[in-house]
Design a protein around this motif. Structure first.
Motif, mmCIF file in Angstrom:
data_model
loop_
_atom_site.group_PDB
_atom_site.id
_atom_site.type_symbol
_atom_site.label_atom_id
_atom_site.label_comp_id
_atom_site.label_asym_id
_atom_site.label_seq_id
_atom_site.Cartn_x
_atom_site.Cartn_y
_atom_site.Cartn_z
ATOM 1 N N GLN A 139 -9.365 59.958 12.037
ATOM 2 C CA GLN A 139 -10.559 60.566 11.662
ATOM 3 C C GLN A 139 -10.618 62.087 11.480
ATOM 4 O OE1 GLN A 139 -12.726 59.588 15.238
ATOM 5 N NE2 GLN A 139 -13.313 57.572 14.526
ATOM 6 N N VAL A 140 -9.398 62.669 11.652
ATOM 7 C CA VAL A 140 -9.319 64.102 11.307
ATOM 8 C C VAL A 140 -8.283 64.424 10.223
ATOM 9 C CG1 VAL A 140 -8.370 66.305 12.088
ATOM 10 C CG2 VAL A 140 -9.863 64.602 13.798
ATOM 11 N N VAL A 141 -7.256 63.579 10.137
ATOM 12 C CA VAL A 141 -6.339 63.561 8.907
ATOM 13 C C VAL A 141 -5.748 62.247 8.831
ATOM 14 C CG1 VAL A 141 -4.176 63.890 10.454
ATOM 15 C CG2 VAL A 141 -3.870 64.659 8.371
ATOM 16 N N SER A 142 -5.809 62.028 7.682
ATOM 17 C CA SER A 142 -5.334 60.489 7.217
ATOM 18 C C SER A 142 -3.806 60.422 6.899
ATOM 19 C CB SER A 142 -6.046 60.197 5.757
ATOM 20 O OG SER A 142 -5.345 60.855 4.940
ATOM 21 N N TYR A 143 -3.477 59.145 7.016
ATOM 22 C CA TYR A 143 -2.142 58.515 6.746
ATOM 23 C C TYR A 143 -1.588 59.358 5.492
ATOM 24 C CZ TYR A 143 2.320 55.923 6.382
ATOM 25 O OH TYR A 143 3.248 55.326 6.301
ATOM 26 N N ARG A 144 -2.224 58.999 4.407
ATOM 27 C CA ARG A 144 -2.222 59.417 3.108
ATOM 28 C C ARG A 144 -1.762 60.974 3.373
ATOM 29 N NH1 ARG A 144 -2.615 57.860 -2.594
ATOM 30 N NH2 ARG A 144 -2.654 59.599 -3.811
ATOM 31 N N ASP A 145 -2.747 61.791 3.896
ATOM 32 C CA ASP A 145 -2.561 63.296 3.765
ATOM 33 C C ASP A 145 -1.077 63.459 4.499
ATOM 34 O OD1 ASP A 145 -5.159 63.688 2.997
ATOM 35 O OD2 ASP A 145 -5.766 63.937 5.086
ATOM 36 N N ARG A 162 18.525 60.572 5.205
ATOM 37 C CA ARG A 162 17.760 60.096 4.008
ATOM 38 C C ARG A 162 16.189 60.166 4.225
ATOM 39 N NH1 ARG A 162 19.623 56.151 7.606
ATOM 40 N NH2 ARG A 162 18.034 54.466 8.309
ATOM 41 N N SER A 163 15.644 60.118 3.073
ATOM 42 C CA SER A 163 14.350 60.097 3.055
ATOM 43 C C SER A 163 13.760 58.556 3.193
ATOM 44 C CB SER A 163 13.847 60.539 1.504
ATOM 45 O OG SER A 163 12.472 60.425 1.434
ATOM 46 N N ALA A 164 12.855 58.595 4.110
ATOM 47 C CA ALA A 164 12.522 57.069 4.568
ATOM 48 C C ALA A 164 11.101 57.385 5.161
ATOM 49 C CB ALA A 164 13.414 56.300 5.391
ATOM 50 N N ILE A 165 10.231 56.057 4.828
ATOM 51 C CA ILE A 165 8.941 55.904 5.583
ATOM 52 C C ILE A 165 8.921 54.726 6.214
ATOM 53 C CG2 ILE A 165 6.626 55.474 5.182
ATOM 54 C CD1 ILE A 165 6.842 57.290 2.598
ATOM 55 N N PHE A 166 8.669 54.848 7.521
ATOM 56 C CA PHE A 166 8.849 53.490 8.211
ATOM 57 C C PHE A 166 7.403 53.134 8.820
ATOM 58 C CE2 PHE A 166 12.850 55.613 8.632
ATOM 59 C CZ PHE A 166 13.711 54.384 8.601
ATOM 60 N N ALA A 167 6.704 51.945 7.954
ATOM 61 C CA ALA A 167 5.442 51.995 8.190
ATOM 62 C C ALA A 167 5.370 51.299 9.665
ATOM 63 C CB ALA A 167 4.743 51.143 7.224
ATOM 64 N N ALA A 217 -0.887 48.108 6.425
ATOM 65 C CA ALA A 217 -1.764 49.083 5.420
ATOM 66 C C ALA A 217 -1.189 50.349 5.338
ATOM 67 C CB ALA A 217 -3.093 49.294 6.523
ATOM 68 N N GLN A 218 -0.204 50.814 6.275
ATOM 69 C CA GLN A 218 0.778 51.969 6.070
ATOM 70 C C GLN A 218 1.550 51.427 5.032
ATOM 71 O OE1 GLN A 218 2.316 53.681 9.438
ATOM 72 N NE2 GLN A 218 0.468 54.524 10.190
ATOM 73 N N LEU A 219 2.171 50.421 5.119
ATOM 74 C CA LEU A 219 3.147 49.979 4.156
ATOM 75 C C LEU A 219 2.717 49.851 2.763
ATOM 76 C CD1 LEU A 219 6.139 48.742 3.739
ATOM 77 C CD2 LEU A 219 4.938 46.253 3.879
ATOM 78 N N HIS A 220 1.533 49.360 2.568
ATOM 79 C CA HIS A 220 0.468 49.403 1.457
ATOM 80 C C HIS A 220 0.299 50.700 0.646
ATOM 81 C CE1 HIS A 220 -2.251 48.197 -1.835
ATOM 82 N NE2 HIS A 220 -2.924 49.019 -1.215
#
Length: 187
Positions: free
Chosen positions: A71-77, A103-108, A112-115
């Motif tokens: 509600q303060v900072v979004s995942y996209r932010d 390495r550069s990686a995002i672990f959803a 919704a985070q994956l998308h």
């Protein structure tokens, strides 16, 4: 629950983009971030040590687990900050830090985070945000292993060390310059 009681909302993001000291120092300064924990993810050894991960044989990435209030900072932010403070076009390295652990990686932590992560990377690719292709891996999170206690608040406790001055501090400065409106109040 009374009208005055507001449920505590929290989500978790897990990001890897080089040394976790850099990521921890930046994300601790973001409004809406409740906590940042340095650790290891994406490998094949249970409860790995820093030394094991640095040796490169476990397959883990140095990463941070970020607890935040959406509600303060979004995942996209958070992802937009992440893509500004590290080089997502470099395979298994950030500057002089070389190896799969950097390495550069995002672990959803959710579909919704994956998308959202896949959509953002696609957008940035179409906009040619970087001169080279983004190589950030995006996958569902598995077990996150917190790092040893001496990594906690590393930059805050060791800001006078040369690595912190030459590697961590510029990333903090970049965040503060580009995302001044996202900094914690009083930060």
């Amino acid at each position: 629950m009374t009208e005055q009681e507001v449920p505590v909302v929290s989500e978790t993001a897990i990001l890897a983009g080089g040394c976790f000291w850099c990521l921890e120092a930046v994300f601790k300064d973001v409004e809406g971030v409740k906590s940042v924990t340095s650790g290891y993810i994406g490998g094949r050894v249970e409860s790995p040590s820093y030394r094991q991960v640095c040796d490169g044989g476990t397959g883990h990435a140095e990463a941070v687990r970020i607890e935040f209030d959406p509600q303060v900072v979004s995942y996209r932010d958070l992802l937009e900050i992440f893509f500004v403070i590290h080089d997502p076009t470099s395979v298994d390295r950030q500057g002089n830090d070389v190896g799969t652990q950097y390495r550069s990686a995002i672990f959803a932590t959710s579909e919704a985070q994956l998308h959202d992560a896949l959509a953002l990377v696609e957008e940035m690719g179409e906009m040619r945000v970087y001169p080279s292709a983004i190589v950030t891996k995006i996958e569902m999170a598995e077990t996150f292993w917190p790092a040893e206690d001496f990594h906690r608040d590393y930059y805050a406790r060791n800001s006078d060390q040369s690595y912190c001055q030459y590697v961590v501090a510029p990333k903090i400065a970049k965040f503060r310059e580009k995302f001044a409106n996202r900094r914690k109040q009083g930060g």
